[in-house]
Design a protein around this motif. Structure first.
Motif, short mmCIF file in Angstrom:
data_model
loop_
_atom_site.label_atom_id
_atom_site.label_comp_id
_atom_site.label_asym_id
_atom_site.label_seq_id
_atom_site.Cartn_x
_atom_site.Cartn_y
_atom_site.Cartn_z
N PRO A 308 0.88 -1.10 0.05
CA PRO A 308 0.07 -0.02 -0.01
C PRO A 308 1.00 1.22 0.07
O PRO A 308 1.83 1.28 0.78
CB PRO A 308 -0.78 -0.13 1.29
N LYS A 309 0.48 2.57 -0.58
CA LYS A 309 1.18 3.40 -0.96
C LYS A 309 0.76 4.58 -0.05
O LYS A 309 -0.43 4.92 0.07
CB LYS A 309 1.13 3.95 -2.28
N LEU A 310 1.68 5.11 0.76
CA LEU A 310 1.28 6.33 1.69
C LEU A 310 1.99 7.36 1.52
O LEU A 310 3.11 7.42 1.21
CB LEU A 310 1.75 5.69 3.20
N VAL A 311 1.30 8.58 1.12
CA VAL A 311 1.75 9.83 0.84
C VAL A 311 1.87 10.82 2.10
O VAL A 311 0.99 10.91 2.84
CB VAL A 311 1.16 10.67 -0.47
N ASN A 325 11.12 11.86 9.73
CA ASN A 325 11.98 10.79 9.36
C ASN A 325 11.66 9.59 10.14
O ASN A 325 11.51 8.63 9.54
CB ASN A 325 13.46 11.19 9.33
N VAL A 326 11.42 9.73 11.44
CA VAL A 326 10.69 8.63 12.01
C VAL A 326 9.37 8.16 11.81
O VAL A 326 9.03 7.17 11.61
CB VAL A 326 10.84 9.06 13.53
N LEU A 327 8.77 8.98 11.20
CA LEU A 327 7.34 8.79 10.90
C LEU A 327 7.58 7.99 9.56
O LEU A 327 6.82 6.95 9.40
CB LEU A 327 6.49 10.22 10.49
N GLU A 328 8.43 8.53 8.58
CA GLU A 328 8.60 7.54 7.38
C GLU A 328 9.20 6.30 7.69
O GLU A 328 8.51 5.31 7.17
CB GLU A 328 9.55 8.23 6.51
N LYS A 329 9.97 6.18 8.44
CA LYS A 329 10.39 4.76 9.02
C LYS A 329 9.53 3.84 9.58
O LYS A 329 9.23 2.76 9.22
CB LYS A 329 11.81 4.86 9.99
N THR A 330 8.60 4.53 10.24
CA THR A 330 7.58 3.74 11.08
C THR A 330 6.44 3.08 10.34
O THR A 330 6.05 2.18 10.27
CB THR A 330 7.09 4.50 12.10
N GLY A 335 4.18 -1.52 7.00
CA GLY A 335 3.86 -2.17 5.65
C GLY A 335 3.68 -1.35 4.56
O GLY A 335 3.52 -1.71 3.42
N PHE A 336 3.81 0.00 4.75
CA PHE A 336 3.54 1.00 3.53
C PHE A 336 4.86 1.11 2.47
O PHE A 336 5.97 1.01 3.17
CB PHE A 336 3.24 2.13 4.23
N GLN A 337 4.52 1.57 1.38
CA GLN A 337 5.50 1.96 0.65
C GLN A 337 5.34 3.65 0.73
O GLN A 337 4.17 4.14 0.72
CB GLN A 337 5.29 1.77 -1.03
N VAL A 338 6.16 4.22 1.16
CA VAL A 338 6.17 5.52 1.51
C VAL A 338 6.79 6.72 0.48
O VAL A 338 8.02 6.50 0.05
CB VAL A 338 6.88 6.07 3.06
N THR A 456 4.89 23.70 16.19
CA THR A 456 5.24 22.42 15.25
C THR A 456 4.95 21.16 16.03
O THR A 456 4.48 21.41 17.35
CB THR A 456 6.88 22.35 15.21
N VAL A 457 4.98 20.03 15.51
CA VAL A 457 4.34 19.03 15.96
C VAL A 457 5.74 17.60 15.99
O VAL A 457 6.39 17.73 14.91
CB VAL A 457 3.36 18.27 15.15
N LYS A 458 5.70 17.11 17.23
CA LYS A 458 6.77 16.16 17.14
C LYS A 458 5.85 14.90 17.78
O LYS A 458 5.55 14.52 18.93
CB LYS A 458 7.72 16.06 18.30
N LEU A 459 5.63 13.90 16.77
CA LEU A 459 4.45 12.94 16.92
C LEU A 459 5.17 11.90 18.07
O LEU A 459 6.37 11.45 18.26
CB LEU A 459 4.03 12.07 15.56
N ASP A 460 4.09 11.39 18.95
CA ASP A 460 4.27 10.42 19.91
C ASP A 460 4.24 9.18 18.98
O ASP A 460 3.17 8.53 18.80
CB ASP A 460 3.27 10.34 20.94
N MET A 461 5.29 8.63 18.76
CA MET A 461 5.34 7.62 17.50
C MET A 461 4.64 6.19 17.80
O MET A 461 3.72 5.57 17.36
CB MET A 461 6.65 7.36 16.73
N PRO A 462 4.93 5.85 19.24
CA PRO A 462 4.02 4.42 19.64
C PRO A 462 2.52 4.90 19.43
O PRO A 462 1.51 4.05 19.32
CB PRO A 462 4.49 4.34 20.94
N ARG A 463 2.19 5.80 19.85
CA ARG A 463 0.77 6.31 19.97
C ARG A 463 0.00 6.59 18.47
O ARG A 463 -0.81 6.26 18.16
CB ARG A 463 0.57 7.61 20.55
#
Length: 484
Positions: A308-311, A325-330, A335-338, A456-463
């Motif tokens: 699945p492609k995620l933009v 960059n962490v969002l992209e890696k996660t 399972g996404f193609q980013v 700005t936003v720093k996502l809580d990646m586990p959440r």
């Protein structure tokens, strides 16, 4: 702090006049007329300032009952006789006027004349009727309407000495509108312009001429693919084209329904926002074929299409995701193609359309770029909107609800105070963090300076990862159904 909470909606409630009629029968008529008079006189002031938002945020308050220009087939002006001007000014968002007969433009005086042999008892000289209109869809917002050119629509008795001879004779109707105002912001270009233009003109099946006030070459070039699917004729620059253009039917102004949407219940053929989306598909497909003509690029896309492609719609500066960059890696781990997309003002719309039309999901932080949700495929795509502090209502109203109406799976992710850069600037119990709505109520400048320009936003990646998994599961489930 889940990501799917419903934003609040401000509703205007009309009190039942019958309650007062029963208790004050002698005074009721007088009081009702007085009340209505005050409402019509003061309405622009009430509605302009009753919302804590301005500009982009200033017009959601009419959502219940004042939701815009409902019905191109409404009783008002739905059928007019030859030699007539009829203006529908009953709607909150815009005025629209209809003319039928011997119609001639006169740009030096910003006028459109309707010549007739009719005679009325209340005529002033040769003039039967004189209407003024600013053909832009933000009627309630005085500040921007003050910048819009005004047109005089004049019905006058035929007088050989005054009549303007035709330089160009058209055998199709005209739609006159302005491309001024907030043009330059992609949200407003679609919400205030392109979608209302579709609503107003699609009934003519391309047999219509667009006449533009405050004409911009770049706007016509940017939206040329769409315009060519609404009109088979070149647009007219009203201000610069001093020739007299003659028509037998003219509509001045545009209909608008709601945010980024088309209401099928008031369209002649029940068209919806999905039909508008289909028009975008027809408009951009020829260009997309040219963009992916390279066989190697096509083969690469086919190989990658197994995932699945995620933009990710990337931002710089305010409301940027600082750990993108962490969002992209996660997302890749899920399972996404980013793909990371960074649209610029000069980016060709067809290229953005190609990326999103071929995607399964899109992530972006609340802002005008979320308008590109219109480019996603209805019924099988997921839109994840990151909602910074202080933007809950606007995010839901301007993008969340339209996404649902388009048929996208919508996931709203409301950030926690700790995910905002404002957390490092204010005490944990400060209203800026604890109660953003109280700050918004102080006015647009507070919202703009604090929540839109400084955050700005720093996502809580586990959440946030839970939203990615939810989106991935939704997409793969649809893919399995299609495969079976």
């Amino acid at each position: 702090m889940g990501g799917d909470e419903e934003a609040g909606t401000l509703v205007l409630v009309w009190t039942n006049p019958g309650y007062y009629r029963r208790r004050r029968p002698k005074l009721f008529s007088f009081l009702l007329l007085s009340l209505l008079s005050c409402i019509f006189i003061l309405a622009p002031h009430f509605f302009s300032f009753s919302s804590p938002f301005s500009h982009l945020y200033s017009f959601g308050i009419q959502k219940e009952g004042l939701a815009g220009n409902m019905a191109v087939n409404a009783p008002i002006c739905s059928s007019i006789s030859n030699g007539t001007i009829c203006c529908d000014r009953s709607h909150f968002r815009s005025d629209i006027c209809f003319m039928k007969g011997d119609i001639r433009t006169h740009s030096p005086t910003s006028s459109v004349f309707l010549y007739t042999s009719k005679i009325k008892g209340d005529m002033v000289g040769d003039v039967l009727q004189h209407e003024k209109i600013k053909p832009y869809t933000r009627k309630w917002e005085t500040s921007v309407m003050d910048t819009i050119d005004e047109l005089d629509l004049i019905s006058t008795r035929r007088n050989p000495g005054v009549r303007h001879p035709c330089d160009v004779i058209h055998d199709v109707p005209a739609v006159i509108f302005s491309t001024g105002g907030y043009t330059g912001n992609v949200y407003h270009e679609f919400n205030d312009g392109i979608i209302p233009l579709y609503i107003t003109s699609q009934q003519f099946n391309k047999k219509v001429v667009f006449v533009m006030l405050e004409y911009h070459d770049w706007w016509v070039m940017k939206y040329g693919d769409i315009l060519s699917h609404l009109s088979a004729y070149p647009p007219i620059d009203f201000n610069r084209d001093n020739r007299t253009h003659c028509f037998t039917e003219v509509i001045t102004g545009l209909r608008i329904h709601d945010e980024l949407t088309v209401d099928p219940s008031v369209m002649k053929k029940n068209e919806s926002i999905a039909d508008f989306r289909n028009l975008l598909d027809r408009a951009y497909q020829p260009r997309i074929k040219g963009l992916v003509r390279d066989e190697e690029a096509q083969e690469k896309m086919q190989n990658q299409a197994r995932r699945p492609k995620l933009v990710i719609l990337s931002r710089k500066g305010s409301r940027a995701i600082t750990n993108e960059n962490v969002l992209e890696k996660t997302a890749e781990e899920v399972g996404f193609q980013v793909r990371v997309l960074r649209p610029q003002p000069t980016t060709e719309l067809a290229k953005i359309y190609m990326e999103l039309n071929s995607s399964d999901a899109m992530i972006g932080v609340h802002g005008a770029a979320m308008t590109h949700l219109l480019f996603m495929k209805p019924g099988c795509s997921v839109f994840i909107q990151v909602i910074p502090l202080g933007t809950d209502w606007a995010a839901e109203t301007y993008y969340g609800e339209p996404a649902k109406k388009l048929g996208l799976k919508y996931i709203g992710y409301k950030i926690s105070p700790r995910e905002s850069s404002l957390f490092g600037e204010y005490r944990e119990d400060d209203p800026v963090l604890r109660d953003p709505s109280s700050l918004n109520q102080k006015g647009w400048e507070y919202t703009k300076k604090i929540y839109l320009e400084r955050q700005t936003v720093k996502l809580d990646m586990p959440r946030f990862r839970k939203r990615l998994v939810r989106a991935y599961d939704h997409i793969t489930k649809i893919h399995r159904k299609v495969a079976n």
